[in-house]
Design a protein around this motif. Structure first.
Motif, PDB file in Angstrom:
ATOM      1  N   UNK A 149       0.847  -1.180   0.000  1.00 40.01           N
ATOM      2  CA  UNK A 149       0.000   0.000   0.000  1.00 40.01           C
ATOM      3  C   UNK A 149       0.884   1.232   0.000  1.00 40.01           C
ATOM      4  N   UNK A 150       0.579   2.125  -0.912  1.00 38.94           N
ATOM      5  CA  UNK A 150       1.403   3.324  -1.008  1.00 38.94           C
ATOM      6  C   UNK A 150       1.052   4.254   0.136  1.00 38.94           C
ATOM      7  N   UNK A 151       2.095   4.806   0.749  1.00 39.28           N
ATOM      8  CA  UNK A 151       1.857   5.712   1.864  1.00 39.28           C
ATOM      9  C   UNK A 151       1.185   6.970   1.359  1.00 39.28           C
ATOM     10  N   UNK A 152       0.201   7.408   2.045  1.00 43.52           N
ATOM     11  CA  UNK A 152      -0.490   8.625   1.647  1.00 43.52           C
ATOM     12  C   UNK A 152      -1.397   9.077   2.758  1.00 43.52           C
ATOM     13  N   UNK A 153      -1.985  10.233   2.573  1.00 42.21           N
ATOM     14  CA  UNK A 153      -2.834  10.756   3.621  1.00 42.21           C
ATOM     15  C   UNK A 153      -4.229  10.174   3.478  1.00 42.21           C
ATOM     16  N   UNK A 154      -4.817   9.822   4.586  1.00 41.48           N
ATOM     17  CA  UNK A 154      -6.172   9.280   4.544  1.00 41.48           C
ATOM     18  C   UNK A 154      -7.158  10.386   4.197  1.00 41.48           C
ATOM     19  N   UNK A 155      -8.123  10.048   3.380  1.00 41.77           N
ATOM     20  CA  UNK A 155      -9.104  11.061   2.970  1.00 41.77           C
ATOM     21  C   UNK A 155     -10.095  11.360   4.078  1.00 41.77           C
ATOM     22  N   UNK A 189      -6.383  13.822  11.200  1.00 35.63           N
ATOM     23  CA  UNK A 189      -7.171  13.680  12.425  1.00 35.63           C
ATOM     24  C   UNK A 189      -8.397  14.595  12.406  1.00 35.63           C
ATOM     25  N   UNK A 190      -8.268  15.786  11.776  1.00 39.36           N
ATOM     26  CA  UNK A 190      -9.385  16.742  11.748  1.00 39.36           C
ATOM     27  C   UNK A 190      -9.199  17.663  10.552  1.00 39.36           C
ATOM     28  N   UNK A 191     -10.301  18.185  10.063  1.00 41.86           N
ATOM     29  CA  UNK A 191     -10.253  19.162   8.979  1.00 41.86           C
ATOM     30  C   UNK A 191     -11.180  20.308   9.352  1.00 41.86           C
ATOM     31  N   UNK A 238     -14.609  23.356  -3.764  1.00 42.35           N
ATOM     32  CA  UNK A 238     -13.388  23.303  -4.569  1.00 42.35           C
ATOM     33  C   UNK A 238     -12.158  23.407  -3.673  1.00 42.35           C
ATOM     34  N   UNK A 239     -12.245  24.343  -2.724  1.00 39.09           N
ATOM     35  CA  UNK A 239     -11.109  24.515  -1.810  1.00 39.09           C
ATOM     36  C   UNK A 239     -10.896  23.262  -0.976  1.00 39.09           C
ATOM     37  N   UNK A 240     -11.996  22.665  -0.509  1.00 37.62           N
ATOM     38  CA  UNK A 240     -11.880  21.461   0.306  1.00 37.62           C
ATOM     39  C   UNK A 240     -11.334  20.298  -0.521  1.00 37.62           C
ATOM     40  N   UNK A 241     -11.846  20.250  -1.774  1.00 41.12           N
ATOM     41  CA  UNK A 241     -11.363  19.173  -2.646  1.00 41.12           C
ATOM     42  C   UNK A 241      -9.878  19.336  -2.922  1.00 41.12           C
ATOM     43  N   UNK A 242      -9.471  20.608  -3.163  1.00 38.06           N
ATOM     44  CA  UNK A 242      -8.048  20.857  -3.390  1.00 38.06           C
ATOM     45  C   UNK A 242      -7.231  20.503  -2.165  1.00 38.06           C
ATOM     46  N   UNK A 243      -7.787  20.860  -0.998  1.00 30.59           N
ATOM     47  CA  UNK A 243      -7.081  20.582   0.253  1.00 30.59           C
ATOM     48  C   UNK A 243      -6.956  19.081   0.488  1.00 30.59           C
ATOM     49  N   UNK A 244      -8.059  18.374   0.187  1.00 32.04           N
ATOM     50  CA  UNK A 244      -8.037  16.928   0.413  1.00 32.04           C
ATOM     51  C   UNK A 244      -7.134  16.207  -0.578  1.00 32.04           C
ATOM     52  N   UNK A 245      -6.974  16.842  -1.760  1.00 29.26           N
ATOM     53  CA  UNK A 245      -6.118  16.207  -2.762  1.00 29.26           C
ATOM     54  C   UNK A 245      -4.641  16.292  -2.387  1.00 29.26           C
ATOM     55  N   UNK A 275      -2.302  23.957   5.944  1.00 25.53           N
ATOM     56  CA  UNK A 275      -3.335  24.883   5.458  1.00 25.53           C
ATOM     57  C   UNK A 275      -3.138  25.117   3.978  1.00 25.53           C
ATOM     58  N   UNK A 276      -4.237  25.412   3.277  1.00 23.05           N
ATOM     59  CA  UNK A 276      -4.076  25.891   1.910  1.00 23.05           C
ATOM     60  C   UNK A 276      -4.414  27.370   1.882  1.00 23.05           C
ATOM     61  N   UNK A 277      -3.687  28.130   1.102  1.00 31.51           N
ATOM     62  CA  UNK A 277      -3.852  29.579   1.053  1.00 31.51           C
ATOM     63  C   UNK A 277      -4.064  30.021  -0.392  1.00 31.51           C
ATOM     64  N   UNK A 278      -4.931  29.316  -1.122  1.00 34.32           N
ATOM     65  CA  UNK A 278      -5.171  29.681  -2.519  1.00 34.32           C
ATOM     66  C   UNK A 278      -5.869  31.033  -2.594  1.00 34.32           C
TER      67      UNK A 278
END
Lengths: 534, 117
Positions: A334-340, A524-526, B48-55, B92-95
């Motif tokens: 499994x490639x290391x990456x951030x969990x969605x 952990x949080x967004x 869009x910002x959240x999607x960019x951040x999550x990407x 943080x993203x600062x777009x």
């Protein structure tokens, strides 16, 4: 008369010469961490004994030779798998200081320091009741940095039925700190270091249990610096009745301590009595205890005398498991990456590992205890696993049982030579057919490797059979090619070229571990920035 | 004569009232439409910002804070000895013209001895 005296004197000198000769001829290799154990304790050793003034006094070599030469049962090899502490005096780079306690004689050595011995009474050396644990507690302050500013060791002295503490901040000058004897007569057991959060701040303490034949089963928390008793808890010894179904017998196994909230201080302890009643003890900053029996294995008629091993685990939610387990990942790696997903979800639980003996057979028990247990675990709640024979053809997806049960257990094919260890969710336990505990210290002939929560095979029989024997305590190594491997900590030999670990997204699956999978990032949080945008 | 004038005034008042009502309804409709469009645009920007951040992956450059944990929190793949080291990282993203999102991330590193060559 003179003739007999001459013979006696000659005999004594012959003994000294013989012991010294043997020691000089076998005492070359002293203590590279991965090297063989030091062969001699006398040839280049320094010994310290407690004098009447309560301080450690260095012994002359000839006296040491007589003391140790007269004791055939005394283990000449320091225990090779004891704790290692990085030590530095400020002027030099930190070096690995190794510790061992055999029969009440404390020893330490490093790559540059020959073995040093400390004990209180040179006349009697009594064997400890339990051989698998370290039989000493190392207390460092501060506890996290590589080179501690203060180093204290506490160890049991079975011959004197007491615990001794020594300040080894300067290993060249050991300072006697205190001796402590339990107010309730019992045998001395392995002390356990515990950093406590108290109302006045943090306190380094040592946890001791009452041992065999005590009037009442009890445990004590003793201040590591002063030897003052901080707190105690005593349990009533009574016959098992319907009203009191869980009464405790002798507490012989050294306890396990846990830090539930990861603040660096212990807040939970586990004790087990001789008959297998597992007690969960929560401790608060006022050093008040709340005890409850979370498992009762007394129906098995096994004896529990070996130190407990406990870890915290985060078990996935059943709902999440139901989704995840249906579709195992297609790829092994499994490639290391951030969990969605934002934030981990799961049920916190304690995993307690116990070793027991019954009719000269050893058993391994692994119990999963949730934070709010709904019932007291009994043997019939556990899954029995056959640890005697290895199945062939192990897949990466372990055959699953419907849910994580309360745990599993099984009879071991031979006696364990060290305590169980867990690496990435896989339990490793070295066992040996021979019960030899001193010479060739703790060399195993077989490795038990099982899924921690399921008790199922993780490696194939061929992989386990290919392990070079005998071997010592296993440890994980990062190979130059990137794989994480299992090695023999004493001899440095490779046991398994690539270890497997439980996959974070699937409780029944394991994956081969590689360096590239780390560091792992887990969101952990967004949240939104509210101050800068609006 | 007087009654005719009174009727005329009444009619004018009625016409004024009706027209003001119609105008206000029109205005309210227009405003609500504009508010709706603005809200939708904002929501889209937020998504869009959240999607960019999550990407963003672990290589995300804008780390606004970090700290080391005394010990790693519990996980499924248990280690019985301290072989891992954990840090929390705030990203943080600062777009430009986008709502800023932040994440609190736990990073787990291995601390194992290296094989001797």
């Amino acid at each position: 008369m003179n003739r007999y005296l001459c013979l006696l004197l000659r005999g004594r000198w012959l003994k000294i010469c013989l012991v010294t000769f043997i020691c000089f001829n076998t005492g070359e290799a002293v203590a590279e961490p991965a090297a063989a154990a030091p062969a001699s304790v006398v040839a280049s050793a320094t010994a310290w004994r407690l004098n009447v003034a309560g301080q450690y006094q260095q012994l002359p070599v000839d006296e040491l030779a007589i003391l140790l030469g007269e004791k055939a049962a005394f283990c000449q090899h320091p225990r090779p798998d004891g704790p290692v502490v990085a030590w530095a005096d400020g002027s030099a780079a930190p070096q690995s200081l190794r510790f061992s306690n055999e029969a009440g004689v404390l020893r330490w050595w490093s790559a540059t320091t020959s073995p040093q011995l400390i004990w209180s009474d040179g006349e009697v050396v009594a064997t400890a009741s339990e051989q698998l644990s370290d039989q000493l507690a190392v207390i460092t302050a501060p506890s996290v940095p590589a080179a501690p500013k203060k180093l204290t060791l506490v160890w049991p002295e079975p011959s004197l039925q007491r615990y001794s503490a020594v300040d080894l901040t300067n290993p060249a000058e050991p300072k006697a700190l205190w001796q402590w004897q339990a107010p309730v007569a019992g045998s001395v057991q392995t002390p356990v270091a515990a950093l406590l959060k108290t109302a006045t701040g943090s306190t380094s303490a040592v946890l001791m249990v009452s041992g065999a034949d005590a009037v009442q089963p009890a445990f004590w928390l003793v201040d590591a610096a002063s030897g003052a008793q901080l707190a105690t808890q005593q349990y009533q010894r009574a016959v098992k009745t319907v009203e009191l179904p869980f009464v405790l017998q002798d507490l012989m196994a050294a306890p396990a301590v846990l830090d539930r909230n990861t603040d660096g201080y212990i807040d939970r302890m586990y004790l087990v009595d001789r008959q297998g009643r597992l007690v969960q003890v929560d401790v608060n900053p006022q050093l008040q205890f709340q005890s409850r029996v979370v498992a009762d294995l007394s129906d098995t008629a096994a004896e529990f005398k070996v130190q407990l091993v406990a870890s915290r685990a985060l078990l996935p939610d059943d709902q999440q498991l139901a989704d995840d387990d249906v579709v195992p990942a297609a790829s092994d790696e499994q490639i290391a990456g951030i969990d969605q997903a934002a934030g981990p979800s799961g049920k916190p639980a304690d995993v307690v590992m116990l070793l027991s003996t019954k009719k000269e057979e050893s058993q391994l028990w692994v119990l999963t205890i949730p934070d709010s247990p709904a019932f007291t675990i009994q043997p019939h709640h556990l899954t029995q696993r056959d640890l005697q024979f290895a199945d062939s053809g192990v897949s990466t997806v372990v055959t699953a049982t419907p849910a994580i049960t309360a745990g599993w257990y099984g009879n071991l094919p031979a006696a364990p030579v060290s305590l169980p260890q867990v690496f990435a969710g896989v339990l490793y336990l070295p066992v040996a057919a021979s019960s030899e505990t001193c010479t060739g210290a703790r060399q195993a002939t077989q490795l038990i490797a099982r899924h921690l929560f399921q008790g199922t095979q993780v490696y194939s029989a061929e992989q386990l059979a290919a392990i070079p024997t005998p071997f010592g305590t296993p440890g994980v190594l990062r190979r130059s090619s990137g794989e994480l491997a299992l090695q023999d900590r004493q001899q440095g030999t490779l046991l398994l070229p690539q270890i497997r670990g439980i996959r974070a997204d699937c409780r029944f699956c394991t994956e081969a571990l590689h360096e590239s999978q780390y560091p792992r990032w887990q969101r952990m949080a967004i949240y939104q920035h509210e101050t800068e945008v609006y | 004569m007087k009654s005719d004038g009174f009727v005329l005034i009444l009619c004018l008042c009625f016409i004024a009232m009706v027209s003001s009502m119609a105008l206000s309804a029109l205005l309210i409709g227009l405003l609500s439409q504009k508010i709706g469009i603005a809200g939708q645009q904002q929501l889209q920007q937020l998504k869009l910002a959240k999607a960019l951040h999550l990407q963003q992956t672990s290589a995300y450059p804008q780390i606004t804070g970090s700290g080391e944990l005394v010990m790693c929190p519990a996980e499924l793949a248990v280690w019985s000895e301290p072989a891992t080291r954990c840090r929390w990282v705030e990203q943080s993203n600062q777009h430009e013209q986008l709502t800023a999102w932040s994440s609190l991330v736990l990073t787990t590193e291995l601390q194992l001895p290296q094989e001797a060559l």
